[in-house]
Design a protein around this motif. Structure first.
Motif, PDB file in Angstrom:
ATOM      1  N   GLY A  99       0.815  -1.220   0.000  1.00 53.63           N
ATOM      2  CA  GLY A  99       0.000   0.000   0.000  1.00 53.63           C
ATOM      3  C   GLY A  99       0.841   1.258   0.000  1.00 53.63           C
ATOM      4  O   GLY A  99       0.492   2.258  -0.641  1.00 53.63           O
ATOM      5  N   CYS A 100       1.978   1.219   0.698  1.00 52.65           N
ATOM      6  CA  CYS A 100       2.881   2.379   0.707  1.00 52.65           C
ATOM      7  C   CYS A 100       3.406   2.676  -0.693  1.00 52.65           C
ATOM      8  O   CYS A 100       3.461   3.835  -1.127  1.00 52.65           O
ATOM      9  N   PHE A 101       3.808   1.634  -1.416  1.00 49.22           N
ATOM     10  CA  PHE A 101       4.312   1.833  -2.781  1.00 49.22           C
ATOM     11  C   PHE A 101       3.210   2.374  -3.696  1.00 49.22           C
ATOM     12  O   PHE A 101       3.462   3.267  -4.514  1.00 49.22           O
ATOM     13  N   LEU A 102       2.012   1.858  -3.551  1.00 46.63           N
ATOM     14  CA  LEU A 102       0.891   2.360  -4.359  1.00 46.63           C
ATOM     15  C   LEU A 102       0.575   3.809  -3.987  1.00 46.63           C
ATOM     16  O   LEU A 102       0.346   4.650  -4.861  1.00 46.63           O
ATOM     17  N   GLY A 103       0.575   4.100  -2.693  1.00 49.24           N
ATOM     18  CA  GLY A 103       0.280   5.457  -2.240  1.00 49.24           C
ATOM     19  C   GLY A 103       1.328   6.457  -2.696  1.00 49.24           C
ATOM     20  O   GLY A 103       1.009   7.592  -3.065  1.00 49.24           O
ATOM     21  N   ALA A 104       2.588   6.042  -2.681  1.00 47.76           N
ATOM     22  CA  ALA A 104       3.654   6.931  -3.148  1.00 47.76           C
ATOM     23  C   ALA A 104       3.493   7.232  -4.629  1.00 47.76           C
ATOM     24  O   ALA A 104       3.653   8.380  -5.062  1.00 47.76           O
ATOM     25  N   ALA A 105       3.171   6.201  -5.413  1.00 48.80           N
ATOM     26  CA  ALA A 105       2.979   6.412  -6.848  1.00 48.80           C
ATOM     27  C   ALA A 105       1.787   7.330  -7.102  1.00 48.80           C
ATOM     28  O   ALA A 105       1.842   8.221  -7.960  1.00 48.80           O
ATOM     29  N   LYS A 106       0.704   7.142  -6.356  1.00 50.39           N
ATOM     30  CA  LYS A 106      -0.472   8.004  -6.506  1.00 50.39           C
ATOM     31  C   LYS A 106      -0.125   9.461  -6.214  1.00 50.39           C
ATOM     32  O   LYS A 106      -0.549  10.376  -6.938  1.00 50.39           O
ATOM     33  N   ASN A 107       0.662   9.685  -5.160  1.00 47.98           N
ATOM     34  CA  ASN A 107       1.030  11.037  -4.745  1.00 47.98           C
ATOM     35  C   ASN A 107       2.277  11.571  -5.440  1.00 47.98           C
ATOM     36  O   ASN A 107       2.732  12.671  -5.125  1.00 47.98           O
ATOM     37  N   ARG A 108       2.836  10.768  -6.367  1.00 48.50           N
ATOM     38  CA  ARG A 108       4.042  11.133  -7.106  1.00 48.50           C
ATOM     39  C   ARG A 108       5.188  11.497  -6.163  1.00 48.50           C
ATOM     40  O   ARG A 108       5.832  12.545  -6.283  1.00 48.50           O
ATOM     41  N   ILE A 109       5.441  10.583  -5.221  1.00 51.03           N
ATOM     42  CA  ILE A 109       6.533  10.727  -4.267  1.00 51.03           C
ATOM     43  C   ILE A 109       7.522   9.587  -4.487  1.00 51.03           C
ATOM     44  O   ILE A 109       7.113   8.432  -4.566  1.00 51.03           O
ATOM     45  N   PRO A 110       8.813   9.871  -4.606  1.00 52.13           N
ATOM     46  CA  PRO A 110       9.800   8.798  -4.720  1.00 52.13           C
ATOM     47  C   PRO A 110       9.824   7.967  -3.446  1.00 52.13           C
ATOM     48  O   PRO A 110       9.732   8.499  -2.341  1.00 52.13           O
ATOM     49  N   ILE A 111       9.980   6.654  -3.616  1.00 55.04           N
ATOM     50  CA  ILE A 111       9.959   5.750  -2.463  1.00 55.04           C
ATOM     51  C   ILE A 111      11.055   4.703  -2.628  1.00 55.04           C
ATOM     52  O   ILE A 111      11.242   4.149  -3.714  1.00 55.04           O
ATOM     53  N   VAL A 112      11.781   4.442  -1.549  1.00 54.53           N
ATOM     54  CA  VAL A 112      12.959   3.577  -1.594  1.00 54.53           C
ATOM     55  C   VAL A 112      12.627   2.180  -1.088  1.00 54.53           C
ATOM     56  O   VAL A 112      11.942   2.014  -0.075  1.00 54.53           O
ATOM     57  N   ILE A 113      13.124   1.175  -1.809  1.00 55.00           N
ATOM     58  CA  ILE A 113      12.992  -0.228  -1.426  1.00 55.00           C
ATOM     59  C   ILE A 113      14.168  -0.592  -0.529  1.00 55.00           C
ATOM     60  O   ILE A 113      15.303  -0.195  -0.793  1.00 55.00           O
TER      61      ILE A 113
END
Length: 357
Positions: free
Chosen positions: A248-262
């Motif tokens: 959900g965090c990865f989906l939420g980041a993509a929705k909000n156009r925020i870079p997210i680190v694995i």
């Protein structure tokens, strides 16, 4: 389910036109073409995320999903299950590995109880508890489909809140004894790879324990028969609340156009789940380090990403994310502050393109 559906539908790809503009600037800087390697790729990818050539990180946080796993009953970890409660509390004391690294990187951490087998009286832990741990996946499904959806939506809600608070760089971490087993099961189910190919030693197992862990993962697949074409089915049958929350965090980041680190294998499995739900989600993901768990290599290949670092780390918690934050910010700072060839009065005709064709 509505929040998941709305989120998936809202995810759009990277801005390819802005990426092209970013490369024009990058290639005009006073250096041989391609000579800063991955730093250039990071700067260009960030432009595609934000729609801006010049980017600066204002606030960053590692989101840590904490949950327990019923599969611990099968002896897949050297650590007792009650360690999950202890470590989750310790995250708020600032004394764990990820806390220390995050503090050095001037990053916050966001601690979420999405399914810990225990109670907290701690205002620093966000309560998104779906249940008190999952069921034992060698005997039955880890959770119901509805619980999997609830956990995914918890991750989306956390990121939505952080986005409103001005965070524009996120990392993903987890705490949960037994979760390298569940993440391996998720990967095996989604990829069709055997347990032998994807299971690692996790928290330092003996050879006998390692063999048992591989057998447990294979039994979980055989008993539950997850549908590889249905990510939520896979998560509900052989996954964990932490993996679903991070998805959900990865989906939420993509929705909000925020870079997210694995980070490591657990957040990698979650990233793969998000990617399978919407392929554009990978446009917003940055890998941190090459985990010692073997499944990470497969996931990185499918996502088309290259880990920034190989430090032989296998801590989890999101500990690779603050290190990646530093590299990302270095890339953005360098691209903004280097002179162009024109400003440096250098003839660019002698600077050869060394990037792979």
């Amino acid at each position: 389910m509505r929040l998941i559906e709305e989120t998936i539908e809202s995810i759009k790809p990277a801005y390819e036109d802005v990426i092209k503009e970013a490369w024009l600037r990058i290639d005009s800087l006073t250096k041989p073409l391609g000579s800063l390697g991955e730093l250039e790729e990071i700067a260009a990818k960030m432009a595609g995320i934000t729609g801006k050539i010049h980017n600066k990180i204002d606030k960053k946080s590692v989101v840590i999903m904490c949950a327990d796993n019923g599969v611990c009953d099968e002896g897949v970890s050297n650590c007792p299950q009650d360690f999950t409660v202890t470590i989750t509390n310790n995250l708020t004391r600032g004394i764990t590995g990820v806390c220390t690294l995050a503090r050095f990187a001037n990053s916050d951490i966001t601690v979420v109880d999405v399914g810990v087998k225990g109670e907290f009286n701690n205002p620093k832990i966000i309560d998104k508890k779906v249940a008190y741990g999952t069921k034992n996946i060698v005997k039955e499904a880890a959770m119901t489909r509805e619980e999997a959806i609830q956990a995914i939506e918890a991750g989306i809600e956390i990121v939505d809140k952080l986005a409103k608070e001005g965070y524009n760089l996120l990392g993903t971490g987890e705490v949960g004894i037994g979760n390298t087993t569940t993440s391996s099961a998720v990967l095996s189910a989604l990829s069709g790879l055997s347990a032998d190919a994807v299971v690692g030693k996790g928290s330092g197992l003996t050879e006998e324990q390692f063999q048992n862990k591989k057998e447990v993962v294979q039994r979980a697949i055989d008993v539950n028969k997850p549908n590889k074409e249905d990510v939520i089915d896979v998560l509900s049958k052989v996954g964990g609340f932490d993996i679903a929350g991070l998805c959900g965090c990865f989906l939420g980041a993509a929705k909000n156009r925020i870079p997210i680190v694995i980070d490591g294998i657990i957040s990698s499995a979650a990233a793969l789940c998000a990617y399978r739900l919407n392929n554009y989600a990978k446009d917003f993901m940055f890998p941190s380090h090459l985990s010692a768990e073997p499944g990470v290599v497969y996931i990185a290949k499918e996502l088309g990403v290259n880990p920034m670092l190989n430090l032989r780390m296998r801590l989890g918690e999101g500990s690779g994310c603050p290190l990646a934050f530093n590299i990302i910010e270095s890339a953005l700072y360098t691209m903004d502050n280097m002179a162009t060839l024109e400003e440096a009065t250098i003839d660019g005709s002698c600077l050869v393109d060394i990037r792979e064709k």
